[in-house]
Write a protein that holds these residues in place. Structure first.
Motif: not given
Length: 173
Positions: A81-86, A123-134, A159-168
């Protein structure tokens, strides 16, 4: 109690208040082929400082090899999903494969041919969603001698594709 027993002492970390965990990881590169996106869902060995509702007390957490082994044949049940939206329109893809690699769990997702899927793919192809969130529900955890909560078994929900992450180390590959 021996030193080994103390180091991996069982601790109850799963409570009704902490039933569903969300963890984000920075991505460094995007590998998209057609409508398939490969991601590292979670890296092994990295320790991150996290905090969960309802009290948001920070603690250190580490995801261990084997944590999702019981799900490797059920990748089709995972949603992206996108940014954990439900809402249903935020589901942009579904799992094709889940596998354990030496550096963590990797998964392949098919991005849906929907408005949301098309936007996420761009957004993924352009690098605008650099985070993966489980998104996972912990089943069994231990605490190391250093106080790190080690997730040893959990149910991966998606998973969610997102803008920020906790693990590198979690990334879109």
């Amino acid at each position: 109690m021996s030193a080994v027993e103390h180091e991996t002492e069982q601790q109850v970390t799963e409570t009704p208040e902490r039933a569903f965990l969300v963890r984000s990881f920075d991505a460094v590169a995007v590998a998209v082929e057609g409508r398939t996106v490969d991601v590292r869902v979670v890296p092994f060995g990295e320790v991150a400082r996290v905090a969960d509702p309802p009290d948001f007390r920070p603690y250190e957490e580490q995801w261990m090899p084997g944590v999702f082994d019981h799900q490797v044949n059920a990748a089709n049940r995972l949603h992206a999903n996108y940014e954990h939206q439900r809402d249903i329109t935020s589901v942009v893809g579904h799992g094709l494969a889940l596998r354990a690699e030496p550096d963590g769990y990797h998964a392949s997702f098919k991005i849906h041919e929907t408005n949301g899927g098309d936007t996420a793919l761009a957004l993924l192809r352009d690098g605008a969603l650099p985070g993966v969130s489980l998104e996972a529900v912990p089943v069994k955890s231990t605490r190391s001698a250093a106080g790190v909560v080690q997730r040893v078994k959990a149910n991966l929900r998606g998973i969610a594709f997102c803008r920020e992450g906790a693990f590198a180390g979690a990334q879109v590959l």
